[in-house]
Design a protein around this motif. Structure first.
Motif, PDB file in Angstrom:
ATOM      1  N   ASN A   1      29.381  18.541  24.557  1.00  0.00           N
ATOM      2  CA  ASN A   1      28.491  18.772  25.784  1.00  0.00           C
ATOM      3  C   ASN A   1      27.172  20.007  25.512  1.00  0.00           C
ATOM      4  O   ASN A   1      26.530  20.260  26.388  1.00  0.00           O
ATOM      5  N   THR A   2      27.006  20.019  24.239  1.00  0.00           N
ATOM      6  CA  THR A   2      25.756  20.781  23.965  1.00  0.00           C
ATOM      7  C   THR A   2      25.097  20.319  22.846  1.00  0.00           C
ATOM      8  O   THR A   2      25.660  19.511  21.880  1.00  0.00           O
ATOM      9  N   LEU A   3      23.984  20.743  22.562  1.00  0.00           N
ATOM     10  CA  LEU A   3      23.210  20.605  21.214  1.00  0.00           C
ATOM     11  C   LEU A   3      22.938  21.789  20.499  1.00  0.00           C
ATOM     12  O   LEU A   3      22.594  22.878  21.087  1.00  0.00           O
ATOM     13  N   THR A   4      23.326  21.849  19.257  1.00  0.00           N
ATOM     14  CA  THR A   4      22.864  23.005  18.378  1.00  0.00           C
ATOM     15  C   THR A   4      21.610  22.863  18.063  1.00  0.00           C
ATOM     16  O   THR A   4      20.850  21.923  18.498  1.00  0.00           O
ATOM     17  N   LYS A   5      21.108  23.737  17.341  1.00  0.00           N
ATOM     18  CA  LYS A   5      19.646  23.893  16.854  1.00  0.00           C
ATOM     19  C   LYS A   5      19.273  22.710  15.966  1.00  0.00           C
ATOM     20  O   LYS A   5      18.203  22.129  16.656  1.00  0.00           O
ATOM     21  N   ALA A   6      20.104  22.311  15.343  1.00  0.00           N
ATOM     22  CA  ALA A   6      19.905  20.945  14.322  1.00  0.00           C
ATOM     23  C   ALA A   6      19.957  20.064  15.283  1.00  0.00           C
ATOM     24  O   ALA A   6      18.993  18.986  15.088  1.00  0.00           O
ATOM     25  N   GLU A   7      20.850  19.773  16.107  1.00  0.00           N
ATOM     26  CA  GLU A   7      20.918  18.542  16.928  1.00  0.00           C
ATOM     27  C   GLU A   7      19.601  18.207  17.743  1.00  0.00           C
ATOM     28  O   GLU A   7      19.116  17.408  18.144  1.00  0.00           O
ATOM     29  N   LEU A   8      19.226  19.424  18.253  1.00  0.00           N
ATOM     30  CA  LEU A   8      18.046  19.577  19.003  1.00  0.00           C
ATOM     31  C   LEU A   8      16.848  19.027  18.297  1.00  0.00           C
ATOM     32  O   LEU A   8      16.045  18.485  18.663  1.00  0.00           O
ATOM     33  N   LYS A   9      16.731  19.537  17.151  1.00  0.00           N
ATOM     34  CA  LYS A   9      15.734  19.109  16.204  1.00  0.00           C
ATOM     35  C   LYS A   9      15.614  17.703  15.867  1.00  0.00           C
ATOM     36  O   LYS A   9      14.697  17.282  15.844  1.00  0.00           O
ATOM     37  N   ASP A  10      16.901  17.243  15.801  1.00  0.00           N
ATOM     38  CA  ASP A  10      16.985  15.853  15.446  1.00  0.00           C
ATOM     39  C   ASP A  10      16.577  15.066  16.572  1.00  0.00           C
ATOM     40  O   ASP A  10      15.839  13.940  16.639  1.00  0.00           O
ATOM     41  N   MET A  11      17.093  15.407  17.992  1.00  0.00           N
ATOM     42  CA  MET A  11      16.509  14.811  19.215  1.00  0.00           C
ATOM     43  C   MET A  11      15.153  14.747  19.485  1.00  0.00           C
ATOM     44  O   MET A  11      14.463  13.801  19.759  1.00  0.00           O
ATOM     45  N   LEU A  12      14.625  15.973  19.221  1.00  0.00           N
ATOM     46  CA  LEU A  12      13.126  16.129  19.555  1.00  0.00           C
ATOM     47  C   LEU A  12      12.315  15.203  18.549  1.00  0.00           C
ATOM     48  O   LEU A  12      11.338  14.725  19.065  1.00  0.00           O
ATOM     49  N   THR A  13      12.664  15.130  17.074  1.00  0.00           N
ATOM     50  CA  THR A  13      11.909  14.432  16.159  1.00  0.00           C
ATOM     51  C   THR A  13      12.011  13.060  16.724  1.00  0.00           C
ATOM     52  O   THR A  13      11.187  12.144  16.637  1.00  0.00           O
TER      53      THR A  13
ATOM     54  N   GLU B   1      13.180  11.340  19.343  1.00  0.00           N
ATOM     55  CA  GLU B   1      13.165  10.855  20.730  1.00  0.00           C
ATOM     56  C   GLU B   1      11.805  11.300  21.474  1.00  0.00           C
ATOM     57  O   GLU B   1      11.109  10.779  22.284  1.00  0.00           O
ATOM     58  N   LEU B   2      11.209  12.421  21.044  1.00  0.00           N
ATOM     59  CA  LEU B   2       9.846  12.871  21.692  1.00  0.00           C
ATOM     60  C   LEU B   2       8.962  13.237  20.750  1.00  0.00           C
ATOM     61  O   LEU B   2       7.946  13.821  20.894  1.00  0.00           O
ATOM     62  N   GLY B   3       9.195  12.637  19.494  1.00  0.00           N
ATOM     63  CA  GLY B   3       8.124  12.937  18.350  1.00  0.00           C
ATOM     64  C   GLY B   3       6.648  12.611  18.866  1.00  0.00           C
ATOM     65  O   GLY B   3       5.680  13.238  18.447  1.00  0.00           O
ATOM     66  N   ASP B   4       6.659  11.494  19.508  1.00  0.00           N
ATOM     67  CA  ASP B   4       5.116  11.056  19.678  1.00  0.00           C
ATOM     68  C   ASP B   4       4.255  11.952  20.727  1.00  0.00           C
ATOM     69  O   ASP B   4       3.058  12.079  20.716  1.00  0.00           O
ATOM     70  N   PHE B   5       5.310  13.032  21.438  1.00  0.00           N
ATOM     71  CA  PHE B   5       4.885  13.907  22.405  1.00  0.00           C
ATOM     72  C   PHE B   5       4.584  15.009  21.939  1.00  0.00           C
ATOM     73  O   PHE B   5       3.438  15.930  22.319  1.00  0.00           O
ATOM     74  N   LEU B   6       5.679  15.597  21.029  1.00  0.00           N
ATOM     75  CA  LEU B   6       5.754  16.915  20.534  1.00  0.00           C
ATOM     76  C   LEU B   6       5.411  17.012  19.157  1.00  0.00           C
ATOM     77  O   LEU B   6       4.753  18.113  18.650  1.00  0.00           O
ATOM     78  N   GLY B   7       5.199  15.761  18.500  1.00  0.00           N
ATOM     79  CA  GLY B   7       4.789  15.987  16.980  1.00  0.00           C
ATOM     80  C   GLY B   7       5.993  16.250  16.232  1.00  0.00           C
ATOM     81  O   GLY B   7       6.991  16.381  16.839  1.00  0.00           O
ATOM     82  N   LYS B   8       6.028  16.332  14.786  1.00  0.00           N
ATOM     83  CA  LYS B   8       7.057  16.424  14.158  1.00  0.00           C
ATOM     84  C   LYS B   8       7.515  18.047  14.293  1.00  0.00           C
ATOM     85  O   LYS B   8       6.787  18.908  14.348  1.00  0.00           O
ATOM     86  N   THR B   9       8.671  18.343  14.238  1.00  0.00           N
ATOM     87  CA  THR B   9       9.135  19.644  14.603  1.00  0.00           C
ATOM     88  C   THR B   9       9.837  20.240  13.282  1.00  0.00           C
ATOM     89  O   THR B   9      10.800  20.707  13.103  1.00  0.00           O
ATOM     90  N   SER B  10       8.861  20.135  12.168  1.00  0.00           N
ATOM     91  CA  SER B  10       9.088  21.035  10.909  1.00  0.00           C
ATOM     92  C   SER B  10       8.914  22.182  10.899  1.00  0.00           C
ATOM     93  O   SER B  10       9.104  22.965   9.890  1.00  0.00           O
ATOM     94  N   ASP B  11       8.145  22.764  11.927  1.00  0.00           N
ATOM     95  CA  ASP B  11       7.588  24.220  12.329  1.00  0.00           C
ATOM     96  C   ASP B  11       8.718  25.086  12.547  1.00  0.00           C
ATOM     97  O   ASP B  11       9.145  24.867  13.788  1.00  0.00           O
ATOM     98  N   LYS B  12       9.557  25.871  11.576  1.00  0.00           N
ATOM     99  CA  LYS B  12      10.765  26.453  11.975  1.00  0.00           C
ATOM    100  C   LYS B  12      10.552  27.539  13.158  1.00  0.00           C
ATOM    101  O   LYS B  12      11.430  27.686  14.199  1.00  0.00           O
ATOM    102  N   ALA B  13       9.365  28.194  13.186  1.00  0.00           N
ATOM    103  CA  ALA B  13       9.093  29.098  14.024  1.00  0.00           C
ATOM    104  C   ALA B  13       8.966  28.559  15.475  1.00  0.00           C
ATOM    105  O   ALA B  13       9.446  29.091  16.598  1.00  0.00           O
ATOM    106  N   ALA B  14       8.288  27.665  15.649  1.00  0.00           N
ATOM    107  CA  ALA B  14       8.018  26.719  16.652  1.00  0.00           C
ATOM    108  C   ALA B  14       9.270  26.171  17.377  1.00  0.00           C
ATOM    109  O   ALA B  14       9.701  26.248  18.438  1.00  0.00           O
ATOM    110  N   LEU B  15      10.183  25.647  16.456  1.00  0.00           N
ATOM    111  CA  LEU B  15      11.510  25.269  16.937  1.00  0.00           C
ATOM    112  C   LEU B  15      12.550  26.174  17.352  1.00  0.00           C
ATOM    113  O   LEU B  15      13.024  26.161  18.418  1.00  0.00           O
TER     114      LEU B  15
END
Length: 93
Positions: free
Chosen positions: A26-38, A40-54
């Motif tokens: 029922n929760t997302l860890t930081k790694a799971e969130l990164k996978d999801m953002l990349t 599912e939302l990569g087109d809007f957010l760009g790639k989430t390789s910037d650790k500080a931004a993540l």
């Protein structure tokens, strides 16, 4: 099912596609969130390789500071991105 209902089902399914791989389903860890953002939302957010931004996204989303992003916090993210997209696509009208 209406389009709004279909959208709600899709949001729920997308969350659960990534949640629980590293623990609580029922929760997302930081790694799971990164996978999801990349994925599912990569087109809007760009790639989430910037650790500080993540780290900032995760900290801002984790409203209750429990080290995970729950469904309510996830929906808040999706709603905010949707609002930004709506504003972008309606500015010229």
């Amino acid at each position: 099912m209406s389009k709004v209902q279909q959208g709600m089902v899709m949001l729920i399914e997308a969350f659960h596609k990534y949640s629980g791989k590293e623990g609580d389903k029922n929760t997302l860890t930081k790694a799971e969130l990164k996978d999801m953002l990349t994925a599912e939302l990569g087109d809007f957010l760009g790639k989430t390789s910037d650790k500080a931004a993540l780290d900032k996204i995760f900290k801002d989303l984790d409203a209750n500071a429990d080290g995970t992003v729950d469904f309510q916090e996830y929906v808040t993210l999706v709603a905010c991105i949707t609002m930004i997209c709506h504003e972008f696509f309606t500015e010229g009208k």
